[in-house]
Scaffold this motif. Structure first.
Motif, mmCIF file in Angstrom:
data_model
loop_
_atom_site.group_PDB
_atom_site.id
_atom_site.type_symbol
_atom_site.label_atom_id
_atom_site.label_comp_id
_atom_site.label_asym_id
_atom_site.label_seq_id
_atom_site.Cartn_x
_atom_site.Cartn_y
_atom_site.Cartn_z
ATOM 1 N N ALA A 33 0.832 -1.212 0.000
ATOM 2 C CA ALA A 33 0.000 0.000 0.000
ATOM 3 C C ALA A 33 0.865 1.259 0.000
ATOM 4 N N GLU A 34 2.097 1.145 0.521
ATOM 5 C CA GLU A 34 3.004 2.313 0.534
ATOM 6 C C GLU A 34 3.416 2.746 -0.881
ATOM 7 N N ASP A 35 3.264 1.847 -1.841
ATOM 8 C CA ASP A 35 3.631 2.185 -3.229
ATOM 9 C C ASP A 35 2.467 2.852 -3.977
ATOM 10 N N ALA A 36 1.329 3.042 -3.282
ATOM 11 C CA ALA A 36 0.119 3.492 -3.990
ATOM 12 C C ALA A 36 0.300 4.838 -4.706
ATOM 13 N N GLN A 37 1.101 5.736 -4.107
ATOM 14 C CA GLN A 37 1.295 7.036 -4.768
ATOM 15 C C GLN A 37 2.053 6.866 -6.094
ATOM 16 N N ALA A 38 3.108 6.024 -6.049
ATOM 17 C CA ALA A 38 3.889 5.777 -7.279
ATOM 18 C C ALA A 38 3.017 5.082 -8.320
ATOM 19 N N ILE A 39 2.140 4.192 -7.867
ATOM 20 C CA ILE A 39 1.245 3.487 -8.798
ATOM 21 C C ILE A 39 0.287 4.491 -9.442
ATOM 22 N N ALA A 40 -0.278 5.363 -8.609
ATOM 23 C CA ALA A 40 -1.219 6.373 -9.140
ATOM 24 C C ALA A 40 -0.515 7.279 -10.151
ATOM 25 N N ASN A 41 0.726 7.666 -9.848
ATOM 26 C CA ASN A 41 1.474 8.541 -10.760
ATOM 27 C C ASN A 41 1.717 7.848 -12.108
ATOM 28 N N LEU A 42 2.109 6.561 -12.036
ATOM 29 C CA LEU A 42 2.374 5.830 -13.284
ATOM 30 C C LEU A 42 1.072 5.599 -14.064
ATOM 31 N N HIS A 43 -0.002 5.286 -13.334
ATOM 32 C CA HIS A 43 -1.310 5.111 -13.991
ATOM 33 C C HIS A 43 -1.663 6.394 -14.765
ATOM 34 N N THR A 44 -1.477 7.546 -14.109
ATOM 35 C CA THR A 44 -1.837 8.828 -14.735
ATOM 36 C C THR A 44 -1.065 9.028 -16.033
ATOM 37 N N LYS A 45 0.215 8.642 -16.009
ATOM 38 C CA LYS A 45 1.050 8.791 -17.227
ATOM 39 C C LYS A 45 0.612 7.828 -18.323
ATOM 40 N N ALA A 46 0.366 6.553 -17.931
ATOM 41 C CA ALA A 46 0.149 5.499 -18.937
ATOM 42 C C ALA A 46 -1.283 5.475 -19.471
#
Ligand SMILES: CC(C)(COP(=O)(O)OP(=O)(O)OC[C@H]1O[C@@H](n2cnc3c(N)ncnc32)[C@H](O)[C@@H]1OP(=O)(O)O)[C@@H](O)C(=O)NCCC(=O)NCCS
Length: 198
Positions: A8-21
């Motif tokens: 769950a700590e990676d959720a911000q990085a996941i959201a950022n990558l989702h936004t890009k992709a």
């Protein structure tokens, strides 16, 4: 390259990558905070599975899904409906019609096929747009499959049927079989599955 389970700590990085992709996708339009809570909730579910690839400590690819498709979204909504809604409020105020689209997105019945519903599902996969076509998608998908196939014999996924040839090709290359197509509003979707092979 580091390939590992995401927390769950990676959720911000996941959201950022989702936004890009997923630049022009509906969920992206609900904002980065919405995506962070959405992915956090999935990862915190007992059936949630999330794998990421890092290059120089940056997340460059992820695959996220669940061991059981049936009622996965309704479970997420039961747990985090208020937080998700609250995170999306700024966008929903600006575009109130998105509320109906959001309800439809979570509520669409993709199949009645019991075997598919009881099996695993890939909910989201992406690679940093500057790093596609280098094998990261295949690597993160096969790591996801390895983990899932320890507990489920089948994985399903949905993707746009139209104007999405490269992604459909990617799944076919990775041995997914097209089960059916269906409409989510006026959007034609393909439902694929893959079975565990000994
Ligand atoms: C779909 C997606 C995940 C695929 O990831 P990817 O990293 O580009 O895919 P891969 O590189 O593993 O494989 C795709 C093609 O890249 C090429 N490729 C694979 N490995 C390669 C390498 N080492 N060097 C150069 N090219 C390579 C190949 O052409 C491969 O097709 P092939 O199997 O016929 O050879 C990625 O394009 C993406 O994030 N798209 C946007 C988000 C999205 O739509 N996700 C799917 C939602 S359902």
């Amino acid at each position: 390259m580091l390939l590992k389970n995401l927390s769950a700590e990676d959720a911000q990085a996941i959201a950022n990558l989702h936004t890009k992709a997923f630049n022009s996708f509906f969920l992206t339009s609900l904002g980065n905070r919405f995506l962070k809570i959405f992915y956090q909730t999935i990862i915190n579910e007992p059936n949630g599975v999330a794998i990421g690839i890092f290059e120089e400590k940056q997340l460059v690819a992820f695959s996220i899904g669940t061991l059981k498709k049936r009622e996965f979204y309704s479970d997420i909504l039961k747990k985090s409906a208020f937080l998700l809604f609250w995170a999306a409020v700024p966008q929903l105020i600006r575009h109130p019609k998105k509320i109906f689209r959001l309800i439809r997105s979570f509520g669409t019945k993709e199949t009645e096929n019991k075997e598919i519903l009881e099996s695993a599902c890939l909910l989201s996969i992406c690679v940093d747009p500057s790093m596609t076509n280098k094998g990261y998608g295949t690597k993160v998908l096969s790591a996801f499959e390895q983990k899932i196939f320890l507990k489920s014999k089948k994985i399903s996924l949905t993707t746009d049927a139209e104007e999405n040839d490269s992604v459909n090709y990617f799944y076919l290359q990775n041995k997914y079989i097209l089960l059916c197509s269906f409409y989510q509003s006026n959007r034609k979707m393909n439902l694929y599955y893959k079975c565990y092979e000994n």
